[in-house]
Design a protein around this motif. Structure first.
Motif, PDB file in Angstrom:
ATOM      1  N   TYR A 179       0.812  -1.216   0.000  1.00  0.00           N
ATOM      2  CA  TYR A 179       0.000   0.000   0.000  1.00  0.00           C
ATOM      3  C   TYR A 179       0.855   1.280   0.000  1.00  0.00           C
TER       4      TYR A 179
ATOM      5  N   ARG B 112      -2.060 -14.537   8.502  1.00  0.00           N
ATOM      6  CA  ARG B 112      -3.447 -14.240   8.127  1.00  0.00           C
ATOM      7  C   ARG B 112      -4.122 -15.484   7.548  1.00  0.00           C
TER       8      ARG B 112
ATOM      9  N   ASN C 269      -4.721  -3.336  11.388  1.00  0.00           N
ATOM     10  CA  ASN C 269      -5.929  -4.013  11.875  1.00  0.00           C
ATOM     11  C   ASN C 269      -5.624  -4.968  13.008  1.00  0.00           C
TER      12      ASN C 269
ATOM     13  N   CYS D 129      -9.648   3.856   8.834  1.00  0.00           N
ATOM     14  CA  CYS D 129     -10.130   2.782   7.974  1.00  0.00           C
ATOM     15  C   CYS D 129     -10.674   3.412   6.700  1.00  0.00           C
ATOM     16  N   ASN D 130     -10.595   2.663   5.617  1.00  0.00           N
ATOM     17  CA  ASN D 130     -11.094   3.174   4.341  1.00  0.00           C
ATOM     18  C   ASN D 130     -12.558   2.817   4.102  1.00  0.00           C
ATOM     19  N   VAL D 131     -13.196   2.097   5.022  1.00  0.00           N
ATOM     20  CA  VAL D 131     -14.597   1.692   4.804  1.00  0.00           C
ATOM     21  C   VAL D 131     -15.537   2.907   4.677  1.00  0.00           C
TER      22      VAL D 131
ATOM     23  N   HIS E  61     -15.274  -1.259  11.239  1.00  0.00           N
ATOM     24  CA  HIS E  61     -15.891  -2.404  10.553  1.00  0.00           C
ATOM     25  C   HIS E  61     -17.263  -2.738  11.129  1.00  0.00           C
TER      26      HIS E  61
ATOM     27  N   MET F 248     -16.415  -4.153  -0.338  1.00  0.00           N
ATOM     28  CA  MET F 248     -15.002  -3.852  -0.560  1.00  0.00           C
ATOM     29  C   MET F 248     -14.443  -5.024  -1.364  1.00  0.00           C
TER      30      MET F 248
ATOM     31  N   ASN G 187     -12.336  -7.106  -0.657  1.00  0.00           N
ATOM     32  CA  ASN G 187     -12.048  -8.306   0.127  1.00  0.00           C
ATOM     33  C   ASN G 187     -13.303  -8.965   0.702  1.00  0.00           C
TER      34      ASN G 187
ATOM     35  N   TYR H 174     -18.831  -4.968   5.987  1.00  0.00           N
ATOM     36  CA  TYR H 174     -18.514  -5.983   7.000  1.00  0.00           C
ATOM     37  C   TYR H 174     -19.741  -6.454   7.784  1.00  0.00           C
TER      38      TYR H 174
ATOM     39  N   ARG I 199      -8.915 -15.366   1.384  1.00  0.00           N
ATOM     40  CA  ARG I 199      -8.478 -14.042   0.937  1.00  0.00           C
ATOM     41  C   ARG I 199      -6.955 -13.880   1.105  1.00  0.00           C
TER      42      ARG I 199
ATOM     43  N   ARG J 178      -6.624  -4.607  -4.196  1.00  0.00           N
ATOM     44  CA  ARG J 178      -6.563  -4.798  -2.746  1.00  0.00           C
ATOM     45  C   ARG J 178      -7.763  -4.101  -2.090  1.00  0.00           C
ATOM     46  N   GLY J 179      -8.107  -4.567  -0.867  1.00  0.00           N
ATOM     47  CA  GLY J 179      -9.263  -3.994  -0.168  1.00  0.00           C
ATOM     48  C   GLY J 179      -9.074  -2.561   0.300  1.00  0.00           C
TER      49      GLY J 179
HETATM   50  C1  G6P Z   1     -10.676  -3.196   3.641  1.00  0.00           C
HETATM   51  C2  G6P Z   1     -10.629  -2.887   5.110  1.00  0.00           C
HETATM   52  C3  G6P Z   1      -9.300  -3.136   5.670  1.00  0.00           C
HETATM   53  C4  G6P Z   1      -8.826  -4.512   5.300  1.00  0.00           C
HETATM   54  C5  G6P Z   1      -8.706  -4.589   3.817  1.00  0.00           C
HETATM   55  C6  G6P Z   1      -8.266  -5.964   3.377  1.00  0.00           C
HETATM   56  O1  G6P Z   1     -10.273  -2.114   2.944  1.00  0.00           O
HETATM   57  O2  G6P Z   1     -11.052  -1.618   5.448  1.00  0.00           O
HETATM   58  O3  G6P Z   1      -9.329  -2.915   7.038  1.00  0.00           O
HETATM   59  O4  G6P Z   1      -7.608  -4.796   5.893  1.00  0.00           O
HETATM   60  O5  G6P Z   1      -9.888  -4.267   3.195  1.00  0.00           O
HETATM   61  O6  G6P Z   1      -7.832  -5.911   2.070  1.00  0.00           O
HETATM   62  P1  G6P Z   1      -7.020  -7.107   1.458  1.00  0.00           P
HETATM   63  O7  G6P Z   1      -6.764  -6.717   0.053  1.00  0.00           O
HETATM   64  O8  G6P Z   1      -5.783  -7.236   2.292  1.00  0.00           O
HETATM   65  O9  G6P Z   1      -7.879  -8.323   1.583  1.00  0.00           O
END
Ligand code: G6P
Ligand code: NAD
Ligand code: MN
Length: 433
Positions: free
Chosen positions: A13, A93, A147, A169-171, A199, A230, A232, A253, A277, A307-308
């Protein structure tokens, strides 16, 4: 000039962040950007750090990019510290997501048993970082993206001496974009009153040019084509009448709580086909780092949008910009509640619209949450607090309590089985247990 330190600098990122600083340079003159990583992330740090240097050079800006494995060296005199690290990397993860599935439970790296373990691995590290900040750059703002961001912010407020912390957070920004799209208006005209937890955030009301359009938005969200999600999270659509009854806008979420069964089935199927994921992201990351290595690349490549974390840089850089310039604009962030949401303790972290000032975010009071969502939000706050306590104390019973009260876990017995298997699988990153 401003000194920024980014911990977990080897993250894919990072080009987002660099792009955000370049775009805002006139208002936010970043002089030094220190990207910090650990031995295990050394190669990623080099690759992404060199891309960052090329991006800055292309923009013709006097931003010095430093790459280091020495966190304490980097932190000296920092103005802003951003954190985006992953203890145990994507391998950990993958375990967070896979082990619970064996017990027919969603793993989920922030909301479920996976989130508990990500917290147990991360919180001791962030608290060490807080001690370093106290000593080496006590005036700095800590902007945490790591996170589970809600649980991490809660831990910092409760177990460190750092007061200048904001969780990000980007949500919410993603929701605003999605809502604007569903209404077919420009995002700049849309304002959403966000409140809840990370979330677990809801849009309580929505405005276009200052006029409430919440009813229209609810109708739009009831339409399967517009359901917010999102990259993800699988975009399963909502029962239209459920959304109409709810009256507030759920985030992506929320599917884990309101559609637990279907989400579990999806995750089981995906695990057997494309992988969880984490495994998808492992492949994506390889692809991204191959691109980043190309010495002719000097911009953020569009593939990062898979990416999320889309809009991450907008969230992080706007926040830093508004603190630095005392902008007093409104942004949704994770901060100390201070009474903004009734029925959540004053001293707990919440995700809520705030006025962003040079003294940090000032949460905007929303009164109480609608009765239908209040209980779930409180339950998740209980989970975050008990989980944070387990991370700090390393107490087994407290960890079991956290696992059992998570709404995705159906019984104490299954909680114990999952807990025991995960404690074993992650033991190298859990020195407190
Ligand atoms: C979203 C959430 C993040 C999370 C991400 C995962 O944007 O807000 O908190 O970590 O997605 O994205 P990824 O591409 O890692 O699955
Ligand atoms: P990643 O796996 O690429 O990890 C980033 C870097 O952290 C790696 O280079 C790794 O070596 C490094 N690292 C691990 N332990 C460290 C430590 N103790 N000190 C310093 N660096 C360390 O992770 P990613 O997928 O880029 O995500 C980074 C973090 O951001 C994760 O915690 C993720 O959950 C979070 N994230 C948050 C949001 C949000 O909305 N808040 C969105 C996306 C990602
Ligand atoms: Mn997030």
């Amino acid at each position: 000039g401003v000194k920024i330190v980014t911990i977990g600098g080897g993250s894919s990122y990072t080009p987002e962040l660099v792009e955000g600083f370049i775009k805002r340079y006139d208002e936010l003159p970043v002089r030094e950007l220190w990207l910090v990583d650990i031995e295990a992330g050394k190669e990623k740090l080099e690759i992404v750090g060199n891309l960052a240097k090329r991006m800055v050079a292309k923009a013709g800006l006097p931003i010095e990019v430093h790459l280091t494995l020495d966190r304490r060296e980097a932190l000296k005199g920092a103005d802003f510290v951003t954190t985006q690290f992953r203890v145990g990397l994507l391998e950990a993860r993958a375990k967070d997501e896979k082990i619970p599935l064996k017990y027919n439970v969603i793993g989920q790296e922030t909301n479920g048993p996976g989130g508990l373990f990500k917290g147990l691995r991360t919180i001791p590290v962030i608290l060490e970082i807080c001690k370093d900040i106290e000593e080496l750059c006590p005036e700095a703002w800590l902007v945490n993206f790591t996170n589970p961001a809600g649980m991490v912010t809660e831990s910092i407020l409760r177990y460190s001496n750092i007061k200048k912390v904001v969780g990000l957070c980007n949500v919410p920004i993603g929701m605003r974009m999605g809502i604007a799209k569903s209404l077919n208006v420009e995002p700049e005209r849309v304002q959403v009153n966000f409140a809840g937890l990370n979330h677990m955030v809801y849009g309580l009301d929505t405005f276009v040019d200052g006029v409430s359009v919440q009813e229209q938005v609810i109708e739009a969200m009831a339409n399967p084509d517009n359901a917010l999600t999102m990259k993800n999270i699988s975009g399963l659509s909502w029962e239209p009448d459920f959304i109409r009854g709810l009256g507030v806008i759920p985030c992506g979420y929320h599917r884990y709580y309101y559609k637990t069964d279907e989400m579990l089935q999806e995750e089981v199927e995906k695990a057997e086909t494309e992988g969880t994921r984490a495994e998808v992201v492992q492949r994506l990351e390889k692809e991204l780092f191959e691109l980043y290595k190309d010495e002719t690349l000097d911009i953020k490549p569009p593939q990062l949008e898979k990416r999320g974390g889309a809009y991450y840089s907008d969230a992080a850089c706007s926040l830093i910009n508004s603190i630095y310039n005392d902008k007093r604009d409104i942004q949704p962030v994770n901060t100390r509640n201070n009474g903004a949401i009734a029925s959540i303790p004053e001293d707990s972290a919440v995700e809520v619209n705030c006025v962003i000032t040079k003294d940090g975010p000032k949460p905007i009071s929303v009164g109480d949450l609608p009765v239908a969502v209040r209980g779930l939000v409180q339950q998740i706050k209980s989970f975050e607090r008990v989980a944070a306590e387990a991370a700090v104390t390393g107490d087994y019973n407290t960890a079991l309590l956290a696992m059992t009260i998570n709404p995705l876990v159906p019984s104490d017995k299954i909680a114990k089985q999952i807990l025991d298997e995960m404690l074993e699988a992650h033991k190298e990153h859990l020195p407190q247990f």
